[in-house]
Design a protein around this motif. Structure first.
Motif, PDB file in Angstrom:
ATOM      1  N   UNK A  55       0.557  -1.621   0.040  1.00  0.00           N
ATOM      2  CA  UNK A  55       0.332  -0.011  -0.329  1.00  0.00           C
ATOM      3  C   UNK A  55       0.770   1.107   0.435  1.00  0.00           C
ATOM      4  N   UNK A  56       1.565   1.387  -1.061  1.00  0.00           N
ATOM      5  CA  UNK A  56       2.317   2.718  -1.606  1.00  0.00           C
ATOM      6  C   UNK A  56       1.552   3.681  -2.705  1.00  0.00           C
ATOM      7  N   UNK A  57       1.502   4.902  -2.779  1.00  0.00           N
ATOM      8  CA  UNK A  57       0.695   5.815  -3.525  1.00  0.00           C
ATOM      9  C   UNK A  57       1.866   6.871  -3.440  1.00  0.00           C
ATOM     10  N   UNK A  58       2.224   7.706  -5.333  1.00  0.00           N
ATOM     11  CA  UNK A  58       3.264   9.195  -4.899  1.00  0.00           C
ATOM     12  C   UNK A  58       1.848   9.424  -5.551  1.00  0.00           C
ATOM     13  N   UNK A  59       1.492  11.111  -5.191  1.00  0.00           N
ATOM     14  CA  UNK A  59       0.368  12.373  -5.485  1.00  0.00           C
ATOM     15  C   UNK A  59       1.343  13.546  -6.084  1.00  0.00           C
ATOM     16  N   UNK A  60       1.719  13.762  -6.990  1.00  0.00           N
ATOM     17  CA  UNK A  60       1.981  15.437  -6.879  1.00  0.00           C
ATOM     18  C   UNK A  60       0.843  16.424  -8.296  1.00  0.00           C
ATOM     19  N   UNK A  61      -0.521  16.886  -7.590  1.00  0.00           N
ATOM     20  CA  UNK A  61      -1.393  17.754  -8.111  1.00  0.00           C
ATOM     21  C   UNK A  61      -0.022  19.028  -9.090  1.00  0.00           C
ATOM     22  N   UNK A  62       0.485  19.177  -8.090  1.00  0.00           N
ATOM     23  CA  UNK A  62       0.855  21.181  -8.668  1.00  0.00           C
ATOM     24  C   UNK A  62       1.845  20.729  -9.898  1.00  0.00           C
ATOM     25  N   UNK A  63       1.221  22.380 -10.687  1.00  0.00           N
ATOM     26  CA  UNK A  63       1.768  22.593 -11.756  1.00  0.00           C
ATOM     27  C   UNK A  63       3.563  22.092 -11.752  1.00  0.00           C
ATOM     28  N   UNK A  64       4.244  22.467 -10.817  1.00  0.00           N
ATOM     29  CA  UNK A  64       5.577  22.765 -10.825  1.00  0.00           C
ATOM     30  C   UNK A  64       6.112  21.532 -10.311  1.00  0.00           C
ATOM     31  N   UNK A  65       5.855  20.217  -9.802  1.00  0.00           N
ATOM     32  CA  UNK A  65       6.498  19.663  -9.403  1.00  0.00           C
ATOM     33  C   UNK A  65       7.156  20.038  -7.955  1.00  0.00           C
TER      34      UNK A  65
END
Ligand SMILES: O=C(O)C[C@@H](Cc1ccccc1)[C@H](O)SCc1ccccc1
Ligand SMILES: [Zn+2]
Length: 168
Positions: A55-65
């Protein structure tokens, strides 16, 4: 960069187990997932998609990481409202489908060092968290579509995979 499993690969249907040991290997997996997510222009990635069934998730919804979340052993605390967009998936390239989601979601999780924290999300972050938590349960956005639409997407993916194998 890790290879991303492609629908209808049965391994995408595996239910992920909770992470129990925070080892250097885990840190390596997380770093590889982050690199893969950015390389594939995704805003999220679940370990299931790279054939790691924890159970590992990575998320980045930003425009500039600039807003990376590492989400381990997530649990839903509360959710409210209704929303939805035409979703995509790195495991189902060039396909989109509307998925009903909760507008807001509050989850409890562990960070990459095993420290507990909470995320109170709305908008695209809330949708992405729900999309990724589905992956950890072996669920894909196509499961919310009509059987006809799902079958069309499955045929399109099989064709794409066959052509890629021919070109090798
Ligand atoms: O396959 C994945 O999990 C990455 C998903 C995450 C995602 C899907 C739908 C809605 C929100 C997040 C996407 O491929 S990331 C590409 C993308 C970016 C913005 C909006 C939709 C899809
Ligand atoms: Zn996905």
């Amino acid at each position: 960069i890790l290879p991303v499993l492609r629908f209808p690969d049965e391994r995408l249907r595996t239910v992920a187990k909770p992470v129990s040991n925070f080892t250097p290997e885990l840190q390596e997996i997380i770093d590889n997932m982050v690199e893969t997510m950015y390389a594939e222009h995704g805003i999220g990635l679940a370990a299931t998609q790279v054939d790691v069934h924890e159970q590992i998730i990575v998320i980045d919804v930003s425009e500039d990481k600039s807003q990376l979340y590492v989400i381990i052993n997530p649990e839903v605390i509360s959710q409210e409202g209704e929303t939805g967009i035409e979703e995509g998936c790195l495991s189902i390239p060039d396909c989109r489908g509307f998925v009903p989601r909760s507008e807001k979601i509050k989850i409890k999780a562990l960070d990459r060092n095993g420290n507990p924290y909470e995320i109170d999300a709305d908008e695209l972050l809330a949708i992405c968290i729900q999309h990724e938590m589905d992956h950890l349960k072996g669920k894909l956005f196509v499961d919310y579509l009509s059987p006809l639409k799902r079958q069309r997407i499955e045929q399109k993916m099989r064709k794409l995979t066959r052509e890629e194998q021919k070109n090798r």
